[in-house]
Design a protein around this motif. Structure first.
Motif, PDB file in Angstrom:
ATOM      1  N   ASN A 166       0.823  -1.213   0.000  1.00 52.75           N
ATOM      2  CA  ASN A 166       0.000   0.000   0.000  1.00 52.75           C
ATOM      3  C   ASN A 166       0.856   1.262   0.000  1.00 52.75           C
ATOM      4  O   ASN A 166       0.429   2.304  -0.496  1.00 52.75           O
ATOM      5  N   TYR A 167       2.053   1.187   0.534  1.00 51.08           N
ATOM      6  CA  TYR A 167       2.977   2.326   0.503  1.00 51.08           C
ATOM      7  C   TYR A 167       3.482   2.577  -0.920  1.00 51.08           C
ATOM      8  O   TYR A 167       3.541   3.712  -1.371  1.00 51.08           O
ATOM      9  N   ILE A 168       3.832   1.492  -1.636  1.00 50.48           N
ATOM     10  CA  ILE A 168       4.371   1.690  -2.987  1.00 50.48           C
ATOM     11  C   ILE A 168       3.268   1.895  -4.027  1.00 50.48           C
ATOM     12  O   ILE A 168       3.525   2.451  -5.087  1.00 50.48           O
ATOM     13  N   PHE A 169       2.061   1.460  -3.725  1.00 50.73           N
ATOM     14  CA  PHE A 169       0.909   1.671  -4.608  1.00 50.73           C
ATOM     15  C   PHE A 169      -0.217   2.328  -3.813  1.00 50.73           C
ATOM     16  O   PHE A 169      -1.244   1.702  -3.530  1.00 50.73           O
ATOM     17  N   PRO A 170      -0.065   3.591  -3.441  1.00 49.85           N
ATOM     18  CA  PRO A 170      -1.033   4.236  -2.544  1.00 49.85           C
ATOM     19  C   PRO A 170      -2.423   4.450  -3.145  1.00 49.85           C
ATOM     20  O   PRO A 170      -3.389   4.631  -2.405  1.00 49.85           O
ATOM     21  N   ASP A 171      -2.537   4.392  -4.458  1.00 53.05           N
ATOM     22  CA  ASP A 171      -3.834   4.634  -5.091  1.00 53.05           C
ATOM     23  C   ASP A 171      -4.721   3.400  -5.144  1.00 53.05           C
ATOM     24  O   ASP A 171      -5.876   3.488  -5.539  1.00 53.05           O
TER      25      ASP A 171
END
Length: 116
Positions: free
Chosen positions: A23-28
């Motif tokens: 979720n940090y590297i793909f926040p969207d």
């Protein structure tokens, strides 16, 4: 009766810290961590057959980076986004694991292998 296979099985299930990283590297596109042992939530690996469970755990400790990298690669091929150090401690923080010594093949069909 079913035939046994001369392999053990390693099953990896993600823990919340892995999903925090995703979720940090793909926040969207926020994802929720599935419950351990949820249907299709883990990855299964055939590993060498061992006569004692401690030997299988030792194998995993010696080879965890290969499994760790495969799991990370499943999320992103950009290794710059991966954690800086892949340690056994981080592996245990990010994954539930289970090694099973009895593997049965219930089909009469050949096993097919595919490279990804």
């Amino acid at each position: 009766m079913f035939d046994t296979v001369n392999r053990d099985v390693l099953i990896l299930f993600p823990k919340q810290p892995l999903f925090d990283w995703v979720n940090y590297i793909f926040p969207d596109d926020k994802l929720k961590c599935p419950k351990p042992m949820a249907h299709d939530a883990g990855d299964v690996f055939l590993i060498p057959e061992f006569t004692h469970p401690d030997d299988a755990i030792e194998y995993l400790k010696e080879n965890f980076i290969e499994f760790f990298e495969q799991e990370l690669f499943d999320w992103t091929t950009d290794e710059n986004l991966w954690p800086e150090k892949l340690t056994w401690e981080l592996f245990e923080t990010w994954f539930h694991y289970s090694i099973q010594s009895v593997v049965m093949d219930i089909l009469d069909e050949e096993i097919e292998k595919k490279d990804f």
